[in-house]
Scaffold this motif. Structure first.
Motif, short mmCIF file in Angstrom:
data_model
loop_
_atom_site.label_atom_id
_atom_site.label_comp_id
_atom_site.label_asym_id
_atom_site.label_seq_id
_atom_site.Cartn_x
_atom_site.Cartn_y
_atom_site.Cartn_z
N ARG A 127 0.82 -1.21 0.00
CA ARG A 127 0.00 0.00 0.00
C ARG A 127 0.86 1.27 0.00
O ARG A 127 0.34 2.36 0.22
CB ARG A 127 -0.96 -0.03 1.18
N SER A 128 2.15 1.13 -0.28
CA SER A 128 3.03 2.29 -0.30
C SER A 128 3.06 2.97 -1.67
O SER A 128 3.62 4.05 -1.81
CB SER A 128 4.45 1.89 0.09
N ARG A 129 2.45 2.34 -2.67
CA ARG A 129 2.45 2.91 -4.01
C ARG A 129 1.18 2.48 -4.75
O ARG A 129 0.56 1.47 -4.42
CB ARG A 129 3.69 2.48 -4.79
N LEU A 130 0.83 3.26 -5.75
CA LEU A 130 -0.30 2.92 -6.60
C LEU A 130 0.12 1.78 -7.53
O LEU A 130 1.29 1.66 -7.88
CB LEU A 130 -0.74 4.13 -7.42
N GLY A 131 -0.81 0.97 -7.92
CA GLY A 131 -0.49 -0.07 -8.89
C GLY A 131 -1.04 -1.42 -8.50
O GLY A 131 -1.63 -1.60 -7.43
N PRO A 132 -0.86 -2.38 -9.37
CA PRO A 132 -1.46 -3.70 -9.18
C PRO A 132 -0.93 -4.45 -7.95
O PRO A 132 -1.62 -5.31 -7.41
CB PRO A 132 -1.12 -4.45 -10.46
N PRO A 155 -7.04 1.30 2.89
CA PRO A 155 -7.21 1.31 4.34
C PRO A 155 -6.68 2.58 4.99
O PRO A 155 -7.01 2.88 6.12
CB PRO A 155 -6.41 0.10 4.82
N GLU A 156 -5.85 3.31 4.29
CA GLU A 156 -5.32 4.58 4.75
C GLU A 156 -5.31 5.49 3.52
O GLU A 156 -5.64 5.04 2.43
CB GLU A 156 -3.91 4.42 5.35
N LEU A 161 0.27 10.31 -6.78
CA LEU A 161 0.42 9.88 -8.18
C LEU A 161 1.87 9.63 -8.55
O LEU A 161 2.16 8.87 -9.47
CB LEU A 161 -0.19 10.92 -9.12
N GLY A 162 2.80 10.23 -7.83
CA GLY A 162 4.21 10.02 -8.10
C GLY A 162 4.68 8.60 -7.83
O GLY A 162 5.79 8.24 -8.19
#
Length: 172
Positions: A127-132, A155-156, A161-162
């Motif tokens: 959950r530290s970055r966007l993506g699959p 959850p948080e 977007l970076g």
């Protein structure tokens, strides 16, 4: 409207908050917790392996004879699921049904979602970055196989977007 909220330790508050925000009053809300067989099965197997190695019972403490620790782990898991469902129902603050299931987690969630109008679940991966990779294997399976619309929540707060991975390089 029938809404299923799949609750998992650590991320369940986000699912309950999403139900409060997106499910109309009067909706049939089902709070779902599924216990997988992995941990008790490991304990059952370890216990059976120890007894199957030809060690006479005299080498084991008398109080452990015939007591499979996997049974105790199943009991503890059931109590913990009930506590989680109670806490979730309290947080929801409106009528709901609590459902505990056990088995292959992803398949139990998909089966419960049959006939639902909405399934709410939280991201369970990185959950530290966007993506699959923000989806773990069970959540990915549920998203791919759900027989109803899915509301997928963070959850948080979501990462910026970076954090989107760069596009793959072009090949000539």
């Amino acid at each position: 409207m029938r809404v299923i909220a799949w609750l998992v330790e650590g991320t369940w508050p986000a699912c309950v908050d999403a139900v409060r925000a997106h499910a109309p009053e009067g909706s049939e809300v089902v709070l779902l917790h599924v216990s997988g067989p992995e941990v008790p099965d490991l304990a059952h197997g370890a216990f059976a392996g120890l007894l199957g190695r030809g060690h006479p019972r005299g080498h084991l403490p008398a109080e452990s004879w015939g007591r499979d620790p996997g049974d105790r782990l199943e009991e503890l898991g059931g109590g913990s699921a009930a506590e989680l469902l109670d806490a979730a129902a309290g947080r929801l603050g409106r009528p709901c049904r609590r459902e505990e299931r056990s088995g292959r987690v992803e398949r139990e969630v998909v089966a419960t979602a049959e006939g639902a109008d909405l399934l709410v679940l939280a991201r369970d991966g990185d959950r530290s970055r966007l993506g699959p990779r923000s989806l773990g294997p069970a959540a990915r399976f549920v998203v791919d196989h759900a027989p109803c619309p899915v509301l997928l929540v963070w959850p948080e707060p979501a990462p910026g977007l970076g954090t989107i991975p760069p596009p793959p390089p072009h090949r000539p």
